[in-house]
Design a protein around this motif. Structure first.
Motif, PDB file in Angstrom:
ATOM      1  N   ASN A  41     -34.934 -22.748  75.124  1.00  0.00           N
ATOM      2  CA  ASN A  41     -33.546 -22.025  75.235  1.00  0.00           C
ATOM      3  C   ASN A  41     -33.545 -21.003  76.378  1.00  0.00           C
ATOM      4  O   ASN A  41     -32.734 -20.388  76.639  1.00  0.00           O
ATOM      5  CB  ASN A  41     -32.891 -21.382  74.074  1.00  0.00           C
ATOM      6  CG  ASN A  41     -33.668 -20.441  73.619  1.00  0.00           C
ATOM      7  OD1 ASN A  41     -35.249 -20.412  73.270  1.00  0.00           O
ATOM      8  ND2 ASN A  41     -33.180 -19.300  73.074  1.00  0.00           N
ATOM      9  N   ILE A  42     -34.810 -20.781  76.654  1.00  0.00           N
ATOM     10  CA  ILE A  42     -34.915 -19.638  77.535  1.00  0.00           C
ATOM     11  C   ILE A  42     -34.885 -20.021  79.120  1.00  0.00           C
ATOM     12  O   ILE A  42     -35.775 -20.972  79.426  1.00  0.00           O
ATOM     13  CB  ILE A  42     -36.502 -18.926  77.401  1.00  0.00           C
ATOM     14  CG1 ILE A  42     -36.664 -18.579  75.980  1.00  0.00           C
ATOM     15  CG2 ILE A  42     -36.569 -17.891  78.196  1.00  0.00           C
ATOM     16  CD1 ILE A  42     -37.741 -18.244  75.450  1.00  0.00           C
ATOM     17  N   ILE A  43     -33.934 -19.499  79.499  1.00  0.00           N
ATOM     18  CA  ILE A  43     -33.481 -19.911  80.973  1.00  0.00           C
ATOM     19  C   ILE A  43     -34.349 -18.786  82.116  1.00  0.00           C
ATOM     20  O   ILE A  43     -34.666 -17.732  81.909  1.00  0.00           O
ATOM     21  CB  ILE A  43     -32.200 -19.623  81.508  1.00  0.00           C
ATOM     22  CG1 ILE A  43     -31.321 -20.627  80.694  1.00  0.00           C
ATOM     23  CG2 ILE A  43     -31.821 -19.869  83.009  1.00  0.00           C
ATOM     24  CD1 ILE A  43     -29.801 -20.529  80.665  1.00  0.00           C
ATOM     25  N   GLY A  44     -35.352 -19.653  83.138  1.00  0.00           N
ATOM     26  CA  GLY A  44     -36.000 -18.585  84.004  1.00  0.00           C
ATOM     27  C   GLY A  44     -36.858 -19.886  84.802  1.00  0.00           C
ATOM     28  O   GLY A  44     -37.322 -20.793  84.023  1.00  0.00           O
ATOM     29  N   GLU A  45     -37.275 -19.596  85.814  1.00  0.00           N
ATOM     30  CA  GLU A  45     -38.065 -20.432  86.869  1.00  0.00           C
ATOM     31  C   GLU A  45     -39.363 -20.843  86.215  1.00  0.00           C
ATOM     32  O   GLU A  45     -39.990 -21.712  86.120  1.00  0.00           O
ATOM     33  CB  GLU A  45     -37.956 -20.217  88.342  1.00  0.00           C
ATOM     34  CG  GLU A  45     -38.424 -21.242  88.845  1.00  0.00           C
ATOM     35  CD  GLU A  45     -38.229 -20.959  90.404  1.00  0.00           C
ATOM     36  OE1 GLU A  45     -38.660 -21.448  91.346  1.00  0.00           O
ATOM     37  OE2 GLU A  45     -37.443 -19.806  90.708  1.00  0.00           O
TER      38      GLU A  45
ATOM     39  N   GLY B  30     -39.903 -11.846  85.560  1.00  0.00           N
ATOM     40  CA  GLY B  30     -38.531 -11.822  85.635  1.00  0.00           C
ATOM     41  C   GLY B  30     -37.756 -13.201  85.567  1.00  0.00           C
ATOM     42  O   GLY B  30     -38.591 -14.281  85.743  1.00  0.00           O
ATOM     43  N   LEU B  31     -36.479 -13.143  85.953  1.00  0.00           N
ATOM     44  CA  LEU B  31     -35.797 -14.301  85.581  1.00  0.00           C
ATOM     45  C   LEU B  31     -36.213 -15.318  86.777  1.00  0.00           C
ATOM     46  O   LEU B  31     -36.126 -16.500  86.639  1.00  0.00           O
ATOM     47  CB  LEU B  31     -34.255 -14.146  85.561  1.00  0.00           C
ATOM     48  CG  LEU B  31     -33.339 -15.099  85.630  1.00  0.00           C
ATOM     49  CD1 LEU B  31     -33.531 -15.723  84.147  1.00  0.00           C
ATOM     50  CD2 LEU B  31     -31.876 -14.635  85.582  1.00  0.00           C
TER      51      LEU B  31
ATOM     52  N   CYS C 184     -35.574  -7.843  76.896  1.00  0.00           N
ATOM     53  CA  CYS C 184     -35.731  -8.783  75.900  1.00  0.00           C
ATOM     54  C   CYS C 184     -37.580  -9.344  76.147  1.00  0.00           C
ATOM     55  O   CYS C 184     -37.994  -8.960  77.085  1.00  0.00           O
ATOM     56  CB  CYS C 184     -34.929 -10.178  76.481  1.00  0.00           C
ATOM     57  SG  CYS C 184     -35.190 -10.616  78.379  1.00  0.00           S
ATOM     58  N   PRO C 185     -38.130 -10.031  74.994  1.00  0.00           N
ATOM     59  CA  PRO C 185     -39.400 -10.214  75.140  1.00  0.00           C
ATOM     60  C   PRO C 185     -39.669 -11.560  75.743  1.00  0.00           C
ATOM     61  O   PRO C 185     -41.000 -12.082  75.618  1.00  0.00           O
ATOM     62  CB  PRO C 185     -39.735 -10.061  73.442  1.00  0.00           C
ATOM     63  CG  PRO C 185     -38.412 -10.715  72.922  1.00  0.00           C
ATOM     64  CD  PRO C 185     -37.261 -10.271  73.760  1.00  0.00           C
ATOM     65  N   GLN C 186     -38.939 -12.282  76.088  1.00  0.00           N
ATOM     66  CA  GLN C 186     -39.185 -13.515  76.662  1.00  0.00           C
ATOM     67  C   GLN C 186     -38.449 -14.106  78.183  1.00  0.00           C
ATOM     68  O   GLN C 186     -39.588 -14.598  78.774  1.00  0.00           O
ATOM     69  CB  GLN C 186     -38.618 -14.633  75.630  1.00  0.00           C
ATOM     70  CG  GLN C 186     -36.981 -14.818  75.431  1.00  0.00           C
ATOM     71  CD  GLN C 186     -36.084 -13.478  75.631  1.00  0.00           C
ATOM     72  OE1 GLN C 186     -36.049 -13.018  76.638  1.00  0.00           O
ATOM     73  NE2 GLN C 186     -35.473 -13.353  74.471  1.00  0.00           N
TER      74      GLN C 186
END
Length: 463
Positions: free
Chosen positions: A317-321, A163-164, A409-411
């Motif tokens: 571009n993918i936001i997440g820890e 998860g995010l 979403c896949p990412q």
């Protein structure tokens, strides 16, 4: 059906006559095979390799996170665990099956060859409520005398960073495996082998593998004969058995996740910053398989993203820890080497390639498109190319978000948001034969439903 009670591990033939109200008649014949229908059918034991428990991350508040500063070296990761078992098979084998599952995601090998082609088994599920097991036909893979089975397990949805926010240890902290082999001989005799104290384990080339962070594979530590009889290693150690029970186990439902398509890169180019970038020319869900030759210890790094900047430079571009989407391969240095990440997948169009020895060419890379293997049953085409492009985008979005469960979403989150699916299900069922796929998910939804009726926003709902 109101006949006699069905037995486990049994093939049943079907013959049926069908009549319509217009006097039309038809005949049908077919067959099905039962798996482990009852808890008492399980005699194998859950086995737990000796390991450092997964680290329970404490995600920071979003405002405090500097995503660009997070490095893989700073993240606590666990290596893949490898479990093996040897057993003897008598002559005159008629058929054989493996029933397997894991706390984590797993792959099986039998006598040096991969078993099946399912990816990320046992799938994204509510491990503590409805954990699926998979059935594999291994009749042709067994031989009279000595045989060996190997199982490699990585965190996946069980205890990986999901998860995010990058939460981990959703269902537990220890990877574990369970497998049972049922053998039927020509004389009707049955024999059973299963995971237990006869198993042993070690770690190997998978230094870590996470659905969000990525996978690191060090080919210098490959265990080439791990699933062959007679394998010896100083690193092998006994496993522990655990009483996790069988009441939450159920048979695999719906189609499995597979590599459903393969693509070649549309181009490989040098960005203005001097980066080597692979362009798939399509945002997709999957991974990149590479061919490479080089010196021992050479490190090839593949970083995945959905877009580049206006100049063609790589942008994360993918936001997440912990959503780094980075795969690393370390060469053993012996001729042509092939690397295919096995325990992670990414959402991407572009891949930044670092450390590749020599000049990377499109033929050195294979883009593997991964989703639940459903039949395409619908399509759309008209005289307006804009609408045709819209349908193209819809279909690729569907492929990229049907990995075991319908995801958002896949990412970034890869989660089964119920609102997203509620809107899209009619379209999904028009494009693909998605009945079994959504029936499986609805079963998980029922398992996750609260006692007073509400359904969680995400199914499965990480605890």
């Amino acid at each position: 059906y109101a006949g006699r009670k069905l037995e486990s591990f049994t093939r049943y033939d079907i013959e049926a006559n069908i009549w319509s109200n217009h006097g039309e008649a038809a005949e049908y014949s077919g067959w099905f095979e039962t798996g482990l229908l009852y808890q008492e059918d399980w005699t194998a034991k859950w086995v737990v390799p000796k390991q450092v428990p997964a680290y329970r991350e404490k995600p920071q508040e979003t405002a405090e996170i500097s995503y660009s500063s997070i490095k893989i070296e700073d993240i606590k990761m666990q290596p893949g665990q490898m479990i093996r078992m040897e057993f003897k098979v008598k002559p005159c084998l008629r058929s054989a099956r493996i029933y397997a599952t894991a706390h984590g995601i797993y792959r099986l090998e039998l006598n040096g060859r991969r078993v099946g082609d399912m990816e990320y088994a046992p799938g994204n599920s509510s491990y503590n409520r409805c954990l699926e097991y998979q059935t594999y036909d291994i009749t042709d893979g067994l031989k009279t005398g000595d045989n060996a089975l190997g199982m490699t397990i990585c965190p996946g949805w069980y205890c990986g960073k999901v998860g995010l926010t990058g939460d981990s240890c959703q269902y537990g902290t220890l990877l574990a495996g369970l497998f049972q082999i049922e053998v039927l001989y020509e004389n009707g005799q049955r024999e059973r082998f299963g995971s237990g104290k006869t198993c042993c384990s070690e770690t190997g080339p998978v230094k870590y593998a996470d659905l969000f962070v990525g996978e690191c594979y060090d080919a210098r530590d490959e265990r080439k004969n791990f699933s062959l009889p007679g394998y010896q290693s100083r690193e092998l150690r006994p496993v522990h058995t655990a009483d996790y029970g069988y009441e939450n186990l159920c048979a695999q439902a719906g189609e499995p996740v597979r590599v459903c398509e393969t693509l070649r890169p549309a181009r490989i180019y040098q960005s203005p910053r001097g980066e080597t970038i692979l362009d798939a020319e399509q945002v997709l869900c999957g991974r990149v398989k590479i061919k490479v030759r080089g010196k021992r210890g050479t490190k090839v790094v593949l970083e995945h993203t959905e877009t580049v900047d206006q100049h063609g430079n790589f942008v994360r571009n993918i936001i997440g820890e912990f959503v780094l989407q980075t795969d690393t391969y370390i060469l053993h240095g012996e001729g042509l080497e092939i690397f295919e990440p096995s325990f992670t997948y990414h959402g991407f169009r572009y891949v930044r390639i670092s450390g590749y020895p020599g000049e990377p060419k499109p033929e050195d890379f294979e883009i593997q498109v991964i989703y639940t293997d459903m039949e395409m049953t619908g399509g759309f085409c008209c005289s307006d190319e804009r609408l045709n492009q819209l349908q193209h985008n819809i279909l690729w979005s569907q492929k990229s978000n049907m990995v075991s469960v319908p995801t958002d979403c896949p990412q970034r989150e890869k989660a089964g948001f119920t609102g997203d699916a509620q809107i899209f299900i009619p379209t999904a069922c028009r494009n693909m034969d998605a009945l079994e796929f959504f029936m499986r998910w609805l079963k998980l939804m029922r398992e996750e439903q609260l006692e007073d009726g509400p359904i969680p926003i995400i199914v499965p709902f990480p605890t």
